[in-house]
Design an enzyme around this catalytic site. Structure first.
Site, PDB file in Angstrom:
ATOM      1  N   GLU A  65     -20.312 -57.763  -6.280  1.00 46.15           N
ATOM      2  CA  GLU A  65     -19.262 -58.247  -5.389  1.00 46.15           C
ATOM      3  C   GLU A  65     -19.438 -57.466  -3.660  1.00 46.15           C
ATOM      4  OE1 GLU A  65     -15.801 -56.602  -7.717  1.00 46.15           O
ATOM      5  OE2 GLU A  65     -16.518 -57.522  -9.740  1.00 46.15           O
ATOM      6  N   LYS A  86     -17.515 -55.359  -0.877  1.00 48.56           N
ATOM      7  CA  LYS A  86     -17.360 -54.406  -0.559  1.00 48.56           C
ATOM      8  C   LYS A  86     -15.953 -54.542   0.364  1.00 48.56           C
ATOM      9  CE  LYS A  86     -17.349 -49.320  -0.531  1.00 48.56           C
ATOM     10  NZ  LYS A  86     -15.903 -49.300   0.085  1.00 48.56           N
ATOM     11  N   CYS A 141     -11.883 -28.336  32.463  1.00 52.58           N
ATOM     12  CA  CYS A 141     -11.287 -28.256  33.950  1.00 52.58           C
ATOM     13  C   CYS A 141     -10.976 -26.818  33.304  1.00 52.58           C
ATOM     14  CB  CYS A 141     -11.178 -29.114  34.637  1.00 52.58           C
ATOM     15  SG  CYS A 141      -9.533 -28.679  35.822  1.00 52.58           S
ATOM     16  N   CYS A 188      -3.939 -29.310  37.309  1.00 53.30           N
ATOM     17  CA  CYS A 188      -5.003 -31.083  37.052  1.00 53.30           C
ATOM     18  C   CYS A 188      -3.924 -32.389  36.128  1.00 53.30           C
ATOM     19  CB  CYS A 188      -5.961 -30.130  35.977  1.00 53.30           C
ATOM     20  SG  CYS A 188      -7.653 -31.424  36.597  1.00 53.30           S
TER      21      CYS A 188
HETATM   22  S1  IVH Z   1     -14.666 -51.429  -7.998  1.00 53.15           S
HETATM   23  C1  IVH Z   1     -12.993 -47.474 -10.668  1.00 53.15           C
HETATM   24  N1  IVH Z   1     -14.762 -53.398  -6.358  1.00 53.15           N
HETATM   25  O1  IVH Z   1     -13.956 -49.202  -2.078  1.00 53.15           O
HETATM   26  C2  IVH Z   1     -13.276 -48.428  -9.504  1.00 53.15           C
HETATM   27  N2  IVH Z   1     -13.631 -51.291  -5.277  1.00 53.15           N
HETATM   28  O2  IVH Z   1     -15.464 -46.782  -1.338  1.00 53.15           O
HETATM   29  C3  IVH Z   1     -12.923 -49.517  -8.966  1.00 53.15           C
HETATM   30  N3  IVH Z   1     -13.499 -51.428  -2.914  1.00 53.15           N
HETATM   31  O3  IVH Z   1     -11.798 -47.444  -4.570  1.00 53.15           O
HETATM   32  C4  IVH Z   1     -12.981 -49.846  -7.305  1.00 53.15           C
HETATM   33  N4  IVH Z   1     -14.099 -53.670  -2.826  1.00 53.15           N
HETATM   34  O4  IVH Z   1     -10.758 -49.351  -3.107  1.00 53.15           O
HETATM   35  C5  IVH Z   1     -13.986 -51.465  -6.337  1.00 53.15           C
HETATM   36  N5  IVH Z   1     -15.690 -54.844  -4.901  1.00 53.15           N
HETATM   37  C6  IVH Z   1     -14.973 -53.991  -4.927  1.00 53.15           C
HETATM   38  C7  IVH Z   1     -14.076 -53.218  -3.638  1.00 53.15           C
HETATM   39  C8  IVH Z   1     -14.270 -51.848  -4.574  1.00 53.15           C
HETATM   40  C9  IVH Z   1     -13.516 -52.395  -2.071  1.00 53.15           C
HETATM   41  C10 IVH Z   1     -13.189 -50.680  -2.414  1.00 53.15           C
HETATM   42  C11 IVH Z   1     -12.571 -49.686  -3.457  1.00 53.15           C
HETATM   43  C12 IVH Z   1     -13.479 -48.057  -3.566  1.00 53.15           C
HETATM   44  C13 IVH Z   1     -13.562 -47.457  -2.669  1.00 53.15           C
HETATM   45  C14 IVH Z   1     -14.365 -46.868  -2.849  1.00 53.15           C
END
Ligand code: IVH
Length: 683
Positions: free
Chosen positions: A118, A120, A428, A434
């Site tokens: 997926e 991020k 400075c 200043c």
């Molecule tokens: S799953 C138990 N899926 O990234 C963990 N998180 O840096 C469940 N995030 O804490 C998280 N896209 O806030 C998941 N497709 C995605 C995500 C995602 C962004 C965020 C989320 C997580 C953080 C970690």
């Protein structure tokens, strides 16, 4: 590395990470890039692995960053999460994704499994709870255990349904991200600039700032969206994560269509390399790919660490780079006198916005890079709004380019620059003569988190250059007649400005102390000092020893505070501000009195987040009575950290209730309201 060196480095990294985490999650104003943050975190992780003797349960490697604001007056009700909201392990390398896959393979002992890949999403995490098809509650991540209840705000996000349709379960939780699309982000920042408000550094900060606005109507105008990606509830009868999300989509919930099921590493790699480019065409920010083991029974087998699931990992994209020409270098003088070199660039498009300027940090870094006007340079966007220069394309260097010479004198007032030992920056020293330093201090004094006075940089520049305002105290001498005689001032604007000056007299001592702009005294330190000493006079007379005895105050801060109060002009300025009625003591700060503790006799024991005197005062201000010893008449024993064992024993033997500081604060209307959920199941 020696053990001693490792100890020092571990401590330094923990302090730095805690500070950066606060800037990221609480202030929404990070000063380093996510990449640099992750590097520091990885360094700490590997040091802790090599030197387990320095393990600490409070280490940032074991804790989820907290977005809970530490303001004494909590704007949102805090509610416990039914399942902790965790973070994800992350990496920038494909090899580590391979290692993740083979670890999972080994633990799952040959079981068949697939991966859900997926996007991020780079926003702020949210947890939605639906009951009987209606949005019941929306919580921020908070510290992972408790979150802020932002339901009213989330209801204003267009793609979050208040009511579901189809075959939804009676009760469930779904988690995801709140995002601000680039278009809404650009519009918001343009508006903020017009109002002379500081722009947000990136859409992530804008999203998390917006979801914590106090007025839901305003949230509606921010153009936020949500995307949901995780249903933590095991009772939902779906074999795979992807089926659960497909079902959520059928109930009307916003779930991304960009998910793919991958069967092996090769398919994962293809997904990653496709989105590394394709993400640039998305209308919102993404910072990587999340790879999750899709089968829920396999997820259960793999389980969790204290901080993240073992069944998922994030692959993060490197920040985008662009190549452009360095046209000239400006040397900017800040309010502390620090001189910062700033590069003027031929404008270039980077992650959806035009970049014209970049920071060069300090003289050493410039010398190390041997950066020259006319060079072609690589720019990268970090967490901050101004991008940074990460490298030079030497093959494009003009033959006649000349080495850069850092100025020896202040570019504004001409005073020779000085540099302290151990300091990376030149300063400075002409702090009282200043212009950018004087104006910078006044701007800081007026700022939202300090005195919150309605005036921007242009106003300060005008008032200072005309000679009307040389220090914050001069602001309070201004009158309407004078203001309306100035160019661009209408009666209404002048009145608004004067009203807001008058209102600032009620601003708490902690913020007044922060507003004074003492070097190294940020919001948190100001709070610590104010609560420890109680009033400005006690701080002013404190010697080095007394200052260093304050928790979290080290030599550097102590010395800066000590020096500040040994300067006659600073003392005179404070006297003038006092005469203008500003709050210089916690006692005089307007405290709200209530009678919620009327008729109660309370005994306190142990250490609290505030001093014991302040705790007693809090009890009295809320109508309660403080007593020194536990008896049959005691309503409850308020136990902090390390409470006296005798008092605990006595309370237990008399059947007197013992409550924690958290529970106590929850009883007060003026304090964090903490509501535990009916049942708290951990996974
Ligand atoms: S799953 C138990 N899926 O990234 C963990 N998180 O840096 C469940 N995030 O804490 C998280 N896209 O806030 C998941 N497709 C995605 C995500 C995602 C962004 C965020 C989320 C997580 C953080 C970690």
């Amino acid at each position: 590395m020696t053990v001693e060196e490792a100890k020092v480095r571990i401590e330094t990294l923990r302090t730095q990470l805690a500070e950066h985490s606060r800037r990221y999650y609480v202030d929404n104003a990070p000063v380093i890039s996510d990449y640099d943050f992750d590097q520091l975190m990885h360094e700490l992780e590997s040091l802790e692995a090599s030197f387990p003797q320095f393990a600490d349960a409070d280490s940032p490697t074991l804790r989820v960053g907290s977005d809970l604001s530490d303001s004494p007056r909590h704007e949102f009700r805090q509610v416990a999460h039914r399942y902790p909201m965790l973070s994800l392990g992350n990496t920038y390398s494909i090899e580590e994704i391979e290692a993740f896959a083979s670890r999972a393979d080994k633990t799952l002992e040959g079981a068949e499994f697939s991966y859900s890949c997926e996007l991020k999403f780079d926003g702020t995490a949210i947890c939605l709870e639906y009951r009987k098809g209606k949005l019941f509650r929306a919580l921020t991540r908070g510290d992972g255990t408790m979150g802020d209840d932002v339901t009213a705000n989330v209801l204003k996000i267009k793609n979050v349904p208040a009511v579901l349709h189809g075959d939804y379960p009676e009760e469930f939780e779904i988690r995801g991200e709140i995002l601000m699309p680039f278009e809404a982000f650009d519009r918001l920042n343009a508006e903020r600039e017009l109002k002379e408000e500081a722009p947000f550094a990136n859409p992530r900060n804008a999203a998390s700032g917006s979801i914590k606005l106090l007025d839901p109507k305003e949230v509606a105008h921010r153009g936020l969206m949500a995307t949901l990606y995780h249903i933590p509830d095991g009772i939902l009868d779906y074999k795979t994560h992807s089926e659960a999300l497909d079902a959520a989509k059928s109930w009307g919930l916003p779930v991304s269509d960009e998910r793919r099921i991958c069967r092996n590493i090769e398919e994962i790699e293809n997904y990653i390399s496709y989105w590394d480019t394709a993400r640039k065409t998305l209308p919102f920010a993404t910072d990587g790919i999340v790879i999750k083991i899709n089968e829920r029974d396999c997820q259960t087998t793999l389980g969790y660490t204290a901080k993240s699931p073992r069944w998922a990992v994030a692959y993060k994209f490197k920040a985008e780079q662009a190549l452009t020409e360095l046209k000239s270098i400006d040397y900017q003088v800040g309010r502390t006198g620090a001189v910062t070199p700033v590069a003027n660039l031929t404008p270039v498009l980077l992650s959806g916005t035009m970049v014209k300027r970049a920071t060069l940090n300090n003289a050493d870094q410039m010398a190390q890079m041997d950066i020259r006007v006319g060079d072609w340079v690589y720019v990268e966007k970090g967490g901050e709004i101004i991008p940074k220069i990460t490298g030079i394309e030497l093959s494009k260097r003009p033959a006649d380019s000349e080495p850069t010479v850092f100025p020896a004198a202040c570019p504004v007032c001409g005073t020779p620059l000085v540099r302290e030992e151990d300091e990376a920056k030149w300063f400075c020293p002409n702090s009282d003569g200043c212009a950018p330093q004087i104006q910078g201090r006044i701007i800081h004094f007026l700022s939202r988190k300090a005195m919150n006075i309605l005036a921007g940089e242009a106003t300060v520049e005008q008032l200072h250059s005309l000679g009307f305002v040389k220090s914050p105290a001069d602001l309070y001498d201004l009158d309407k007649l004078r203001l309306v005689s100035l160019e661009g001032w209408k009666d209404r604007a002048a009145q608004r400005f004067l009203d807001s000056l008058a209102e600032s007299r009620a601003v708490s001592f902690e913020r007044v102390l922060f507003a004074l702009g003492i070097r190294f005294v940020g919001e948190t330190t100001a709070k610590t000092l104010a609560r420890h000493f109680g009033d400005i006079d006690a701080i002013a007379v404190a010697d080095m020893e007394a200052l260093q005895a304050v928790p979290d105050i080290g030599t550097v801060i102590a010395k800066s505070v000590y020096d500040f109060f040994r300067n006659e002009e600073h003392l005179a300025e404070i006297e003038r501000l006092k005469a203008h009625g500003l709050q210089f003591s916690l006692k005089s700060s307007a405290v709200e009195k209530t009678d919620v503790l009327a008729g109660m006799t309370i005994v306190i024991s142990g250490n609290f987040s505030i001093s014991r005197d302040a705790m007693k005062e809090l009890i009295e201000n809320n109508g309660g009575k403080n007593s020194g010893s536990v008896s049959g008449k005691t309503s409850f024993l308020l136990a902090g950290e390390k409470p006296g064992p005798e008092k605990i024993k006595k309370a237990e033997s008399l059947g007197v209730k013992i409550i924690s500081e958290k529970e106590f604060m929850g009883m007060l209307p003026d304090a964090p309201q903490i509501v535990e959920q009916e049942e708290l199941t951990l996974f």
